[in-house]
Design a protein around this motif. Structure first.
Motif, mmCIF file in Angstrom:
data_model
loop_
_atom_site.group_PDB
_atom_site.id
_atom_site.type_symbol
_atom_site.label_atom_id
_atom_site.label_comp_id
_atom_site.label_asym_id
_atom_site.label_seq_id
_atom_site.Cartn_x
_atom_site.Cartn_y
_atom_site.Cartn_z
ATOM 1 N N TYR A 81 0.854 -1.189 0.000
ATOM 2 C CA TYR A 81 0.000 0.000 0.000
ATOM 3 C C TYR A 81 0.888 1.236 0.000
ATOM 4 N N TYR A 82 0.601 2.126 -0.947
ATOM 5 C CA TYR A 82 1.400 3.333 -1.124
ATOM 6 C C TYR A 82 0.567 4.569 -0.813
ATOM 7 N N CYS A 83 1.172 5.472 -0.085
ATOM 8 C CA CYS A 83 0.571 6.769 0.173
ATOM 9 C C CYS A 83 0.921 7.721 -0.968
ATOM 10 N N ASN A 84 -0.027 8.562 -1.305
ATOM 11 C CA ASN A 84 0.162 9.541 -2.377
ATOM 12 C C ASN A 84 -0.287 10.913 -1.894
ATOM 13 N N ALA A 85 0.433 11.935 -2.290
ATOM 14 C CA ALA A 85 0.029 13.304 -1.967
ATOM 15 C C ALA A 85 0.253 14.195 -3.184
ATOM 16 N N GLU A 86 -0.738 15.004 -3.495
ATOM 17 C CA GLU A 86 -0.609 16.047 -4.518
ATOM 18 C C GLU A 86 -0.213 17.313 -3.774
ATOM 19 N N ALA A 87 1.007 17.783 -4.016
ATOM 20 C CA ALA A 87 1.514 18.847 -3.158
ATOM 21 C C ALA A 87 2.435 19.789 -3.910
ATOM 22 N N ARG A 88 2.652 20.934 -3.288
ATOM 23 C CA ARG A 88 3.621 21.926 -3.771
ATOM 24 C C ARG A 88 4.748 22.021 -2.746
ATOM 25 N N SER A 89 5.974 21.986 -3.240
ATOM 26 C CA SER A 89 7.111 22.086 -2.324
ATOM 27 C C SER A 89 7.400 23.534 -1.929
ATOM 28 N N THR A 90 7.066 24.481 -2.818
ATOM 29 C CA THR A 90 7.213 25.901 -2.515
ATOM 30 C C THR A 90 5.993 26.637 -3.059
ATOM 31 N N ALA A 91 5.893 27.918 -2.738
ATOM 32 C CA ALA A 91 4.764 28.717 -3.218
ATOM 33 C C ALA A 91 4.750 28.848 -4.735
ATOM 34 N N LEU A 92 5.912 28.701 -5.373
ATOM 35 C CA LEU A 92 6.006 28.873 -6.827
ATOM 36 C C LEU A 92 6.005 27.547 -7.581
ATOM 37 N N SER A 93 5.946 26.444 -6.861
ATOM 38 C CA SER A 93 6.022 25.131 -7.490
ATOM 39 C C SER A 93 4.688 24.731 -8.104
ATOM 40 N N PHE A 94 4.775 23.899 -9.123
ATOM 41 C CA PHE A 94 3.577 23.276 -9.657
ATOM 42 C C PHE A 94 3.142 22.170 -8.720
ATOM 43 N N LEU A 95 1.860 21.882 -8.769
ATOM 44 C CA LEU A 95 1.333 20.755 -8.015
ATOM 45 C C LEU A 95 1.857 19.468 -8.657
ATOM 46 N N ARG A 96 2.384 18.570 -7.852
ATOM 47 C CA ARG A 96 2.864 17.297 -8.385
ATOM 48 C C ARG A 96 2.604 16.187 -7.395
ATOM 49 N N ALA A 97 2.713 14.971 -7.892
ATOM 50 C CA ALA A 97 2.440 13.801 -7.064
ATOM 51 C C ALA A 97 3.702 13.335 -6.363
ATOM 52 N N TYR A 98 3.540 13.021 -5.102
ATOM 53 C CA TYR A 98 4.612 12.441 -4.302
ATOM 54 C C TYR A 98 4.134 11.079 -3.792
ATOM 55 N N TRP A 99 5.095 10.162 -3.631
ATOM 56 C CA TRP A 99 4.759 8.806 -3.215
ATOM 57 C C TRP A 99 5.566 8.387 -2.008
ATOM 58 N N GLY A 100 4.925 7.620 -1.137
ATOM 59 C CA GLY A 100 5.640 6.989 -0.059
ATOM 60 C C GLY A 100 6.349 5.738 -0.541
ATOM 61 N N GLN A 101 7.086 5.114 0.366
ATOM 62 C CA GLN A 101 7.877 3.938 0.004
ATOM 63 C C GLN A 101 7.054 2.658 0.040
ATOM 64 N N GLY A 102 5.882 2.711 0.585
ATOM 65 C CA GLY A 102 5.002 1.543 0.604
ATOM 66 C C GLY A 102 5.079 0.773 1.904
ATOM 67 N N THR A 103 3.951 0.176 2.274
ATOM 68 C CA THR A 103 3.897 -0.675 3.452
ATOM 69 C C THR A 103 3.147 -1.959 3.087
ATOM 70 N N GLN A 104 3.695 -3.077 3.476
ATOM 71 C CA GLN A 104 3.113 -4.364 3.100
ATOM 72 C C GLN A 104 1.930 -4.709 3.987
ATOM 73 N N VAL A 105 0.840 -5.095 3.342
ATOM 74 C CA VAL A 105 -0.324 -5.629 4.037
ATOM 75 C C VAL A 105 -0.538 -7.053 3.533
ATOM 76 N N THR A 106 -0.532 -7.997 4.453
ATOM 77 C CA THR A 106 -0.743 -9.392 4.105
ATOM 78 C C THR A 106 -1.928 -9.930 4.887
ATOM 79 N N VAL A 107 -2.909 -10.450 4.161
ATOM 80 C CA VAL A 107 -4.106 -11.017 4.780
ATOM 81 C C VAL A 107 -4.066 -12.526 4.556
ATOM 82 N N SER A 108 -3.841 -13.243 5.644
ATOM 83 C CA SER A 108 -3.676 -14.687 5.519
ATOM 84 C C SER A 108 -3.948 -15.359 6.853
ATOM 85 N N SER A 109 -4.474 -16.576 6.778
ATOM 86 C CA SER A 109 -4.697 -17.350 7.993
ATOM 87 C C SER A 109 -3.499 -18.240 8.280
#
Length: 121
Positions: free
Chosen positions: A93-121
């Motif tokens: 599962y990856y987190c995503n954010a649409e963000a600006r790094s500065t006041a003059l920056s364009f909006l762009r997508a940033y991604w997290g490194q991911g976290t594993q989710v395992t559903v198993s018995s």
């Protein structure tokens, strides 16, 4: 510099619950939408849920009713509460954010490194 830090993944039995968190760096000038995506082995990355800065949410159809996305703007954090988990929910599962790094920056997508989710018995 790690800009999005995810936590909360792990191993859970079918029918169980997990809560994912994603904290965005305070260095962002502004953050618009935030969301969660997932990628299972051999499959493309897909949207799980997203939320705008003012709280409007969007869910992939198969997750409606089981997953809830929320955010705390004061903490720059987005959450994903996952209930009634199924083996098919196993993925990174990856987190995503649409963000600006500065006041003059364009909006762009940033991604997290991911976290594993395992559903198993």
């Amino acid at each position: 510099q790690v800009l999005l830090v995810e936590s909360g993944g792990g191993l859970v039995q079918p029918g169980g619950s997990l809560r994912l968190s994603c904290a965005a760096s305070r260095s962002f000038f502004s953050i618009d939408a935030m969301g969660w995506y997932r990628q299972a082995p051999g499959k493309q990355r897909e949207l799980v849920a997203s939320i705008t800065a003012d709280g409007n949410t969007d869910y992939a159809d198969s997750r409606k009713g089981r997953f809830t996305i929320s955010r705390d703007n004061a903490k720059n954090t987005v959450y994903l509460q996952m209930n009634s988990l199924e083996p098919e929910d196993t993925a990174v599962y990856y987190c995503n954010a649409e963000a600006r790094s500065t006041a003059l920056s364009f909006l762009r997508a940033y991604w997290g490194q991911g976290t594993q989710v395992t559903v198993s018995s």
